[in-house]
Design a protein around this motif. Structure first.
Motif, PDB file in Angstrom:
ATOM      1  N   ASP A 178       0.828  -1.203   0.000  1.00 30.90           N
ATOM      2  CA  ASP A 178       0.000   0.000   0.000  1.00 30.90           C
ATOM      3  C   ASP A 178       0.870   1.264   0.000  1.00 30.90           C
ATOM      4  O   ASP A 178       0.440   2.327   0.437  1.00 30.90           O
ATOM      5  CB  ASP A 178      -0.935   0.008   1.208  1.00 30.90           C
ATOM      6  N   THR A 179       2.093   1.111  -0.502  1.00 31.96           N
ATOM      7  CA  THR A 179       3.004   2.257  -0.592  1.00 31.96           C
ATOM      8  C   THR A 179       2.827   2.909  -1.955  1.00 31.96           C
ATOM      9  O   THR A 179       3.551   2.640  -2.906  1.00 31.96           O
ATOM     10  CB  THR A 179       4.462   1.815  -0.395  1.00 31.96           C
ATOM     11  N   PHE A 180       1.804   3.777  -2.063  1.00 32.96           N
ATOM     12  CA  PHE A 180       1.496   4.435  -3.321  1.00 32.96           C
ATOM     13  C   PHE A 180       2.117   5.822  -3.367  1.00 32.96           C
ATOM     14  O   PHE A 180       2.362   6.455  -2.331  1.00 32.96           O
ATOM     15  CB  PHE A 180      -0.021   4.580  -3.514  1.00 32.96           C
ATOM     16  N   VAL A 185      -3.483  13.417  -9.515  1.00 32.95           N
ATOM     17  CA  VAL A 185      -3.518  13.391 -10.978  1.00 32.95           C
ATOM     18  C   VAL A 185      -3.535  11.951 -11.481  1.00 32.95           C
ATOM     19  O   VAL A 185      -4.234  11.626 -12.443  1.00 32.95           O
ATOM     20  CB  VAL A 185      -2.302  14.145 -11.552  1.00 32.95           C
ATOM     21  N   ILE A 186      -2.792  11.069 -10.836  1.00 35.65           N
ATOM     22  CA  ILE A 186      -2.727   9.669 -11.269  1.00 35.65           C
ATOM     23  C   ILE A 186      -3.924   8.879 -10.760  1.00 35.65           C
ATOM     24  O   ILE A 186      -4.616   8.199 -11.531  1.00 35.65           O
ATOM     25  CB  ILE A 186      -1.417   9.016 -10.790  1.00 35.65           C
ATOM     26  N   PHE A 187      -4.211   8.951  -9.467  1.00 36.04           N
ATOM     27  CA  PHE A 187      -5.206   8.072  -8.859  1.00 36.04           C
ATOM     28  C   PHE A 187      -6.551   8.732  -8.599  1.00 36.04           C
ATOM     29  O   PHE A 187      -7.454   8.093  -8.064  1.00 36.04           O
ATOM     30  CB  PHE A 187      -4.667   7.499  -7.539  1.00 36.04           C
ATOM     31  N   ALA A 194      -7.655  -0.565   0.010  1.00 43.24           N
ATOM     32  CA  ALA A 194      -7.144  -1.937   0.116  1.00 43.24           C
ATOM     33  C   ALA A 194      -5.743  -2.030  -0.465  1.00 43.24           C
ATOM     34  O   ALA A 194      -5.409  -1.350  -1.440  1.00 43.24           O
ATOM     35  CB  ALA A 194      -8.078  -2.905  -0.606  1.00 43.24           C
ATOM     36  N   PRO A 195      -4.888  -2.880   0.092  1.00 48.02           N
ATOM     37  CA  PRO A 195      -3.548  -3.080  -0.484  1.00 48.02           C
ATOM     38  C   PRO A 195      -3.634  -3.725  -1.863  1.00 48.02           C
ATOM     39  O   PRO A 195      -4.617  -4.377  -2.216  1.00 48.02           O
ATOM     40  CB  PRO A 195      -2.873  -4.011   0.529  1.00 48.02           C
ATOM     41  N   VAL A 196      -2.577  -3.546  -2.632  1.00 46.80           N
ATOM     42  CA  VAL A 196      -2.476  -4.102  -3.975  1.00 46.80           C
ATOM     43  C   VAL A 196      -1.668  -5.388  -3.922  1.00 46.80           C
ATOM     44  O   VAL A 196      -0.574  -5.423  -3.343  1.00 46.80           O
ATOM     45  CB  VAL A 196      -1.817  -3.096  -4.937  1.00 46.80           C
ATOM     46  N   LEU A 197      -2.205  -6.439  -4.508  1.00 49.54           N
ATOM     47  CA  LEU A 197      -1.500  -7.721  -4.551  1.00 49.54           C
ATOM     48  C   LEU A 197      -0.486  -7.717  -5.694  1.00 49.54           C
ATOM     49  O   LEU A 197      -0.806  -7.302  -6.818  1.00 49.54           O
ATOM     50  CB  LEU A 197      -2.488  -8.868  -4.745  1.00 49.54           C
ATOM     51  N   PHE A 198       0.702  -8.192  -5.392  1.00 49.91           N
ATOM     52  CA  PHE A 198       1.787  -8.192  -6.376  1.00 49.91           C
ATOM     53  C   PHE A 198       2.597  -9.466  -6.206  1.00 49.91           C
ATOM     54  O   PHE A 198       3.026  -9.802  -5.104  1.00 49.91           O
ATOM     55  CB  PHE A 198       2.685  -6.970  -6.182  1.00 49.91           C
ATOM     56  N   VAL A 215       5.379   4.415  -8.608  1.00 50.72           N
ATOM     57  CA  VAL A 215       4.007   4.608  -8.143  1.00 50.72           C
ATOM     58  C   VAL A 215       3.597   3.551  -7.131  1.00 50.72           C
ATOM     59  O   VAL A 215       2.645   3.732  -6.385  1.00 50.72           O
ATOM     60  CB  VAL A 215       3.019   4.618  -9.328  1.00 50.72           C
ATOM     61  N   LEU A 216       4.309   2.424  -7.113  1.00 46.23           N
ATOM     62  CA  LEU A 216       4.075   1.392  -6.106  1.00 46.23           C
ATOM     63  C   LEU A 216       5.421   0.826  -5.690  1.00 46.23           C
ATOM     64  O   LEU A 216       6.142   0.252  -6.510  1.00 46.23           O
ATOM     65  CB  LEU A 216       3.174   0.281  -6.650  1.00 46.23           C
TER      66      LEU A 216
END
Length: 453
Positions: A178-180, A185-187, A194-198, A215-216
């Motif tokens: 979740d380190t965005f 402008v982007i999001f 919610a966190p992003v799965l990677f 960005v992540l």
């Protein structure tokens, strides 16, 4: 009778040939009409290159989202020999999605690295996704864009503190990040809760470059290594220096998305629930869909895309644009700037837009005032330098279009004519006084010298 039949057959062939010709011309005009239009950035054609045809269904949510927003997707497999980005000097597509991380060559070599980079250099957009089996072709494309993937074989990003507890393999390679980057402008204005799965490979970016942005990012405890082998030496990529997803805002306004995970675009990751390690709250749905949908809007110029129109300049108190200026003229400049909202152009409001009046380098740099309705204006004095000048508006801000406009018309600046100078220059009065006093002294000296006995 036979002659009539031959004549009829000939006419039929001619009619068929003309029909094919008109169909070809119509198809060409139709393809050109759907190409990128700066006045309507959302009407665009996208080439999607896949490793496997099954990706079309396993990543259907992402593709359907693009199609629902008006994009025309052309799917091709990486081994299709008919893949081409341009024909007869014209680009057939406005954006390229490379979902073929393991392909050593595209179209059996018909699409080369130079072709992809020329595509980006000409102002087109690129979305690239890799994985642990990324080929040299994909790595080289990312490297040319400013992102260097991990070189170690089968290395993936591992995090023992920010992993998803739903991971059953035990290697903690399914990261919940979740380190965005902080950017509306982007999001957009809605926060990604919610966190992003990677799950995939990490890459590094040049910290000195203002064109490549993370960005992540990974957490401070993350590192890149092969989960199936013991570490024989310290990892090359560690901590927050690992970028999971990066973007590039090129100087020609082209935009590039580089992701180390193809799985993060999949329907499975979009619909999966997330419970981050160390947290007691379980999200019913990951942030992947919101993260990638909003990010794709920026990549495809639905957000942060500016245009400058109605560039005007004239002397103070006049309305017509002159063909030439004189040094020290008082000049007024104005321009209208609008931002594409995804459906229409809206006035762009900012307090840090500047205009340059330059020849080989800027001689005047002024911050523009605005009326909150898209109109920017200022006034200044033409520099005391004669030559050929131009106006240029560059707006180099975070993830905002860097290049706005440049007045292509050359603006000559001439010196004063011989009859335009002041008859007596005030700053020269001491010299005038010295000259007349010398003349008077010489006259008095002559009288005294001639008539003195």
């Amino acid at each position: 009778m036979r002659m009539g039949f031959k004549k009829t057959l000939t006419m039929a062939k001619l009619s068929l040939s003309l029909s094919l010709f008109y169909f070809t011309v119509f198809s060409l005009l139709l393809s050109l009409s759907t190409s990128f239009d700066p006045e309507n950035p959302s009407v665009r054609r996208i080439l999607v290159i896949l490793d496997d045809a099954s990706l079309k269904s396993s990543h259907s949510i992402f593709f359907n989202s693009l199609q629902s927003r008006g994009y025309n997707l052309d799917f091709k497999l990486s081994d299709d020999r008919n893949i081409a980005l341009q024909r007869y000097g014209r680009y057939l597509y406005d954006s390229l999605i490379l979902f073929s991380p393991s392909a050593d060559s595209i179209g059996d070599g018909s699409l080369k690295l130079k072709d992809v980079m020329d595509f980006v250099d000409s102002g087109h957009d690129l979305i690239l996704a890799a994985n642990a089996n990324a080929s040299d072709f994909v790595r080289n494309v990312a490297s040319e864009c400013g992102a260097d993937f991990e070189d170690a074989t089968a290395a993936v990003v591992i995090d023992h503190t920010s992993y998803s507890v739903s991971e059953i393999d035990g290697d903690h390679s399914l990261i919940a990040s979740d380190t965005f980057i902080k950017s509306d402008v982007i999001f957009g204005r809605e926060n990604i809760e919610a966190p992003v799965l990677f799950r995939g490979i990490g890459h590094s970016v040049n910290a000195a470059s203002s064109l490549v942005l993370k960005v992540l990012s990974a957490s401070p405890a993350a590192y890149s290594a092969n989960p199936n082998s013991k570490l024989s030496k310290p990892p090359v990529l560690t901590g927050t220096s690992i970028s999971l997803v990066s973007v590039v805002q090129a100087r020609n306004n082209a935009r590039v998305l580089i992701s180390g995970s193809l799985d993060m675009f999949s329907d499975r990751f979009f619909r999966s629930s997330v419970e981050k390690a160390g947290s007691t709250y379980k999200y019913k749905k990951s942030g992947n869909e919101q993260f990638l949908m909003e990010l794709s809007k920026w990549i495809l110029h639905e957000r942060g895309h500016l245009k400058a129109v109605n560039i005007r300049h004239h002397r103070l108190g006049e309305t017509n644009e002159p063909s030439i200026y004189r040094i020290n003229d008082d000049l007024e400049f104005s321009v209208e700037i609008y931002e594409w909202s995804g459906t229409r152009w809206e006035p762009y409001v900012a307090d840090d837009v500047q205009v340059q009046f330059y020849m080989m380098s800027p001689y005047v740099l002024k911050t523009l005032s605005n009326d909150k309705k898209g109109l920017y204006y200022t006034s200044f004095k033409v520099p005391d330098v004669y030559g050929v000048f131009q106006f240029k508006v560059e707006y180099q801000r975070l993830v905002i279009q860097a290049y706005l406009c440049q007045n292509r018309n050359l603006i000559p600046v001439r010196p004063f004519k011989h009859d335009e100078y002041e008859r007596f220059i005030p700053v020269a009065f001491p010299y005038y006084g010295g000259s007349f006093s010398m003349m008077a002294a010489f006259f008095i000296f002559s009288i005294l010298y001639l008539y003195h006995k």
